[in-house]
Design an enzyme around this catalytic site. Structure first.
Site, mmCIF file in Angstrom:
data_model
loop_
_atom_site.group_PDB
_atom_site.id
_atom_site.type_symbol
_atom_site.label_atom_id
_atom_site.label_comp_id
_atom_site.label_asym_id
_atom_site.label_seq_id
_atom_site.Cartn_x
_atom_site.Cartn_y
_atom_site.Cartn_z
ATOM 1 N N ASP A 145 0.811 -1.222 0.000
ATOM 2 C CA ASP A 145 0.000 0.000 0.000
ATOM 3 C C ASP A 145 0.842 1.270 0.000
ATOM 4 O O ASP A 145 0.329 2.363 -0.266
ATOM 5 C CB ASP A 145 -0.932 0.024 1.213
ATOM 6 N N GLY A 190 -5.946 -1.261 -1.953
ATOM 7 C CA GLY A 190 -5.640 0.044 -1.369
ATOM 8 C C GLY A 190 -6.810 0.548 -0.555
ATOM 9 O O GLY A 190 -7.766 1.097 -1.109
ATOM 10 N N ARG A 191 -6.749 0.350 0.760
ATOM 11 C CA ARG A 191 -7.871 0.708 1.620
ATOM 12 C C ARG A 191 -7.949 2.220 1.841
ATOM 13 O O ARG A 191 -8.990 2.838 1.668
ATOM 14 C CB ARG A 191 -7.742 -0.003 2.966
#
Length: 463
Positions: A145, A190-191
């Protein structure tokens, strides 16, 4: 400074990457070669393996097999997602860790992971300090990320970005095979960070990528999304969208929120691409397909970045070197995240500037108050006033002598500062030393061959 001898444990945690095993290899090989490390143990499934006493003796592994780790995806030691409660709430796990550490005389603990793993390191480090048990805890950075606090870019991201950009370019070519138009939505991991989805734009920059990219940092508006897709579809006959799984509405709700949470309290996400594809089909009538790159983003070693592999290996190697050279623990910033291989102190700490001509330092207490400052000439000048002369002398056989000389100079400077502050030199329990690359090579007695070549390519990192 602060010599410490004992065993080490190396563990992996969280989601794997294409290069996490390169970091493990760097740490394992460096630890096996260190005189300060008496035994190198690998933890099966991260911190859970330590708690269950499931440990591998890495010295018994075939060196040739270990070398394969550098190009092997996933977590070879096994990973976990295990949240340790704060010691003030429940110290059961911490007391068990202390029991294991004492049993195996573990004095170094290396944990390779992302923000949650660094939080674990922080908790363990503080508990060991409060328990009076000498153990140096180092976090080795890892996350695709690219959102790990304190890192410019994080091992794992480069390879994932390369896979995403390459895949988007290939999908873009496939979209143009038929004369009938299509909307394609590519769901990307990708939070909270849009680095991975943003990397899809590299394909667009090269002329064959998505028309639209949606990031979690920018509020998502469904109606605008429909309008943008419909406009480009009608204009070009097709439309390609790259969207982060963590896109959120303006009120902070995840578009793909399922209502479930993991052990760390993170909202579980899933099915965003399919959901958006269905909604676009209803709104526009276009033929729509969704593609979820899924686990391939973090395990596609067939297109792994060489730079990413090399940096991951060096990060693991640097972690061990920082620990055995005196780094006491990772440093945290408000509990939000920690940066790897950065020493911190408990009582008194020194900041040292290693210059070509002079050594300068300041002494601080735990509150950040400067207690003393001073300087002295760099004793390495006996091998020449300039760096080039010292590099040449190092290559001619004086490497250890040059390093020992400046280390003694730093030790003498710290004694001066302690005297000014009215404390014992032994009370200084941490130091951060900074200098240019050449000076750090000379300080650590590192082989200076890389410094003598142009263009310069670093063969090690300094934490």
């Amino acid at each position: 400074m602060n010599p410490l001898k004992g065993a080490c444990i190396i563990g992996q945690s969280g989601g794997p990457t294409a290069v996490i095993n390169a970091s493990a290899l760097g740490a394992i090989q460096s630890a096996l070669q260190s005189e300060q490390v008496t035994r190198v143990l690998g933890a099966a499934n991260g911190i859970e393996g330590v708690l269950k006493e499931r440990l591998f003796d890495m010295a018994r592994e075939d060196p040739g097999e270990l070398e394969l780790l550098k190009y092997t995806p996933a977590s070879a030691l096994g990973s976990c997602r295990y949240k340790m409660a704060a010691p003030s709430v429940d110290d059961t796990d911490y007391r068990r860790l202390l029991e294991i550490f004492r049993k195996y005389d573990v004095r170094y603990f290396f944990y390779n992971g992302g923000n949650d793993s660094m939080d674990t390191c922080n908790k363990i480090s503080k508990f060991m300090q409060q328990s009076g048990y000498k153990c140096r805890v180092i976090g080795i950075p890892k996350t695709i990320d690219n959102d790990l606090h304190g890192t410019d870019h994080c091992p794992g991201f480069g390879s994932a970005a390369k896979f995403i950009a390459t895949s988007c370019m290939e999908v873009h070519q496939d979209l143009r095979v038929y004369d009938k138009g299509r909307v394609t939505i590519v769901e990307i991991m990708g939070r909270h960070a849009g680095w991975l989805a943003g990397s899809a734009a590299l394909a667009t920059y090269a002329g064959a990528g998505p028309d639209l990219v949606y990031l979690p940092e920018v509020p998502f508006r469904m109606e605008e999304f429909w309008q943008d897709v419909d406009r480009i579809y009608r204009q070009n006959g097709s439309c390609m969208v790259a969207v982060s799984e963590g896109v959120q509405y303006a009120d902070g709700r995840f578009v793909a929120e399922s209502g479930d949470r993991d052990v760390f309290g993170h909202t579980q996400l899933g099915g965003l691409g399919a959901m958006l594809a269905e909604s676009v089909k209803r709104q526009t009538g276009a033929k729509v397909r969704s593609i979820e790159l899924s686990l391939l983003q973090r395990c596609a070693s067939h297109v792994a970045s060489k730079t990413d592999i090399d940096e991951a290996y060096m990060a693991g190697k640097a972690a061990v070197e920082a620990a055995v050279s005196g780094g006491e623990a990772i440093q945290t910033d408000g509990g939000a995240g920690v940066s790897a291989v950065r020493p911190m102190f408990v009582h008194f700490g020194a900041a040292v500037d290693l210059g070509t001509t002079t050594l300068a330092a300041r002494l601080y207490d735990a509150s950040g108050t400067c207690l003393a400052s001073g300087g002295r000439m760099n004793p390495q000048s006996r091998w020449g006033a300039d760096v080039i002369s010292r590099i040449q002398a190092s290559m001619d056989g004086a490497r250890e002598e040059i390093a020992a000389c400046v280390r003694e100079g730093i030790a003498g400077l710290l004694r001066d500062l302690a005297e000014q502050a009215g404390i014992e030199t032994q009370a200084i329990d941490g130091a951060v030393i900074t200098g240019n690359t050449a000076m750090l090579y000379l300080l650590t007695a590192s082989a200076p061959d890389a410094l003598s070549r142009a263009p310069f390519e670093a063969d090690r990192l300094f934490g």
